[in-house]
Write a protein that holds these residues in place. Structure first.
Motif, mmCIF file in Angstrom:
data_model
loop_
_atom_site.group_PDB
_atom_site.id
_atom_site.type_symbol
_atom_site.label_atom_id
_atom_site.label_comp_id
_atom_site.label_asym_id
_atom_site.label_seq_id
_atom_site.Cartn_x
_atom_site.Cartn_y
_atom_site.Cartn_z
ATOM 1 N N GLU A 10 27.891 50.962 45.257
ATOM 2 C CA GLU A 10 28.759 49.803 45.064
ATOM 3 C C GLU A 10 28.068 48.711 44.251
ATOM 4 O O GLU A 10 28.692 48.098 43.387
ATOM 5 C CB GLU A 10 29.211 49.246 46.417
ATOM 6 C CG GLU A 10 30.261 50.100 47.089
ATOM 7 C CD GLU A 10 30.698 49.561 48.438
ATOM 8 O OE1 GLU A 10 29.880 48.869 49.115
ATOM 9 O OE2 GLU A 10 31.839 49.842 48.818
ATOM 10 N N GLU A 11 26.807 48.472 44.518
ATOM 11 C CA GLU A 11 26.070 47.453 43.760
ATOM 12 C C GLU A 11 25.989 47.826 42.284
ATOM 13 O O GLU A 11 26.169 46.986 41.395
ATOM 14 C CB GLU A 11 24.661 47.250 44.333
ATOM 15 C CG GLU A 11 24.645 46.537 45.657
ATOM 16 C CD GLU A 11 25.169 45.117 45.590
ATOM 17 O OE1 GLU A 11 24.879 44.409 44.610
ATOM 18 O OE2 GLU A 11 25.891 44.719 46.525
ATOM 19 N N ILE A 12 25.727 49.092 42.011
ATOM 20 C CA ILE A 12 25.635 49.557 40.624
ATOM 21 C C ILE A 12 26.981 49.408 39.922
ATOM 22 O O ILE A 12 27.071 48.888 38.801
ATOM 23 C CB ILE A 12 25.138 51.011 40.571
ATOM 24 C CG1 ILE A 12 23.682 51.074 41.022
ATOM 25 C CG2 ILE A 12 25.311 51.602 39.171
ATOM 26 C CD1 ILE A 12 23.176 52.479 41.291
ATOM 27 N N VAL A 13 28.047 49.843 40.580
ATOM 28 C CA VAL A 13 29.379 49.776 39.977
ATOM 29 C C VAL A 13 29.807 48.325 39.773
ATOM 30 O O VAL A 13 30.381 47.985 38.737
ATOM 31 C CB VAL A 13 30.399 50.560 40.839
ATOM 32 C CG1 VAL A 13 31.828 50.256 40.420
ATOM 33 C CG2 VAL A 13 30.116 52.057 40.737
ATOM 34 N N ARG A 14 29.504 47.462 40.724
ATOM 35 C CA ARG A 14 29.850 46.050 40.544
ATOM 36 C C ARG A 14 29.148 45.467 39.314
ATOM 37 O O ARG A 14 29.750 44.737 38.531
ATOM 38 C CB ARG A 14 29.476 45.239 41.784
ATOM 39 C CG ARG A 14 30.495 45.342 42.884
ATOM 40 C CD ARG A 14 30.232 44.327 43.982
ATOM 41 N NE ARG A 14 31.277 44.408 44.966
ATOM 42 C CZ ARG A 14 31.111 44.907 46.187
ATOM 43 N NH1 ARG A 14 29.937 45.346 46.578
ATOM 44 N NH2 ARG A 14 32.127 44.949 47.021
ATOM 45 N N GLU B 70 19.228 42.925 38.961
ATOM 46 C CA GLU B 70 17.889 43.302 39.412
ATOM 47 C C GLU B 70 17.948 44.528 40.314
ATOM 48 O O GLU B 70 17.107 45.424 40.217
ATOM 49 C CB GLU B 70 17.234 42.134 40.158
ATOM 50 C CG GLU B 70 16.899 40.963 39.267
ATOM 51 C CD GLU B 70 16.409 39.750 40.055
ATOM 52 O OE1 GLU B 70 16.016 39.918 41.231
ATOM 53 O OE2 GLU B 70 16.415 38.650 39.484
ATOM 54 N N MET B 71 18.962 44.587 41.179
ATOM 55 C CA MET B 71 19.119 45.734 42.077
ATOM 56 C C MET B 71 19.404 47.008 41.278
ATOM 57 O O MET B 71 18.942 48.084 41.636
ATOM 58 C CB MET B 71 20.245 45.480 43.083
ATOM 59 C CG MET B 71 19.927 44.409 44.106
ATOM 60 S SD MET B 71 18.457 44.791 45.087
ATOM 61 C CE MET B 71 19.034 46.216 45.966
ATOM 62 N N PRO C 138 30.943 41.764 30.399
ATOM 63 C CA PRO C 138 29.671 41.918 29.695
ATOM 64 C C PRO C 138 29.058 40.549 29.395
ATOM 65 O O PRO C 138 29.784 39.562 29.237
ATOM 66 C CB PRO C 138 30.040 42.651 28.404
ATOM 67 C CG PRO C 138 31.494 42.835 28.395
ATOM 68 C CD PRO C 138 32.067 42.296 29.653
ATOM 69 N N PRO C 139 27.738 40.491 29.310
ATOM 70 C CA PRO C 139 27.070 39.202 29.083
ATOM 71 C C PRO C 139 27.595 38.449 27.857
ATOM 72 O O PRO C 139 27.698 37.224 27.881
ATOM 73 C CB PRO C 139 25.601 39.582 28.900
ATOM 74 C CG PRO C 139 25.453 40.888 29.602
ATOM 75 C CD PRO C 139 26.781 41.576 29.476
ATOM 76 N N LEU D 8 25.330 37.892 40.571
ATOM 77 C CA LEU D 8 25.313 38.864 39.483
ATOM 78 C C LEU D 8 23.889 39.126 38.997
ATOM 79 O O LEU D 8 23.535 40.263 38.689
ATOM 80 C CB LEU D 8 26.199 38.390 38.333
ATOM 81 C CG LEU D 8 27.686 38.343 38.655
ATOM 82 C CD1 LEU D 8 28.450 37.732 37.497
ATOM 83 C CD2 LEU D 8 28.213 39.716 38.989
ATOM 84 N N GLU D 9 23.072 38.077 38.930
ATOM 85 C CA GLU D 9 21.669 38.265 38.558
ATOM 86 C C GLU D 9 20.967 39.165 39.568
ATOM 87 O O GLU D 9 20.205 40.050 39.206
ATOM 88 C CB GLU D 9 20.944 36.921 38.449
ATOM 89 C CG GLU D 9 21.272 36.147 37.203
ATOM 90 C CD GLU D 9 20.938 36.921 35.944
ATOM 91 O OE1 GLU D 9 19.838 37.521 35.850
ATOM 92 O OE2 GLU D 9 21.788 36.928 35.023
#
Length: 143
Positions: free
Chosen positions: A85-89, A120-121, A96-97, A115-116
């Motif tokens: 979930e963290e990766i997909v979020r 990192e995660m 996009p930045p 989001l930062e």
């Protein structure tokens, strides 16, 4: 499946779609305004994200290990889903930045900090996955 009463062919937005919609409203309001039908767009994005979480969590969880207890397996699967979930979020549900706008001085930036943290995660997750794949190959578990 849940349908909307307004349009029986339209799905109700899931939590991933709602997260993405809020992220775009907050971080890229100009881009959000250019989306013709945000309800449908974020509903579809939420479905795609849910599918990605499902497939990625299976990859992250890997195979059952010999002697693994029920609770160990539940913990491994829960951890894998949380990581997915963290990766997909970070990869799918945030703008996009280059589309993100600087928040106003008095506007809270809690979402930006989150989001930062997710970025990192994501880096840590990729490193961990590479390490796990190397270890599996060394043990002969992953041909």
């Amino acid at each position: 499946m849940i349908f909307s009463f307004q349009n029986p062919r339209r799905f109700v937005m899931n939590t991933y779609g709602k997260f993405a919609q809020n992220a775009w409203k907050t971080l890229a309001p100009s881009q959000y305004e250019s989306i013709v039908d945000p309800e449908t767009w974020f509903t579809n994005l939420g479905v795609e994200a849910e599918n990605s979480v499902d497939s990625l969590s299976v990859q992250i969880a890997g195979h059952d290990t010999p002697g693994e207890t029920y609770l160990e397996k539940v913990g491994r699967l829960t951890s894998a889903k949380n990581q997915a979930e963290e990766i997909v979020r970070a990869e799918m549900l945030t703008p996009p930045p280059e589309d993100q706008e600087e928040p106003e001085e008095d506007e809270p930036s809690i979402l930006g900090e989150h989001l930062e943290f997710m970025k990192e995660m994501k880096v840590l997750q990729r490193d961990l996955m590479e390490q796990l794949n190397r270890e599996e190959m060394e043990r002969g578990l992953n041909p």
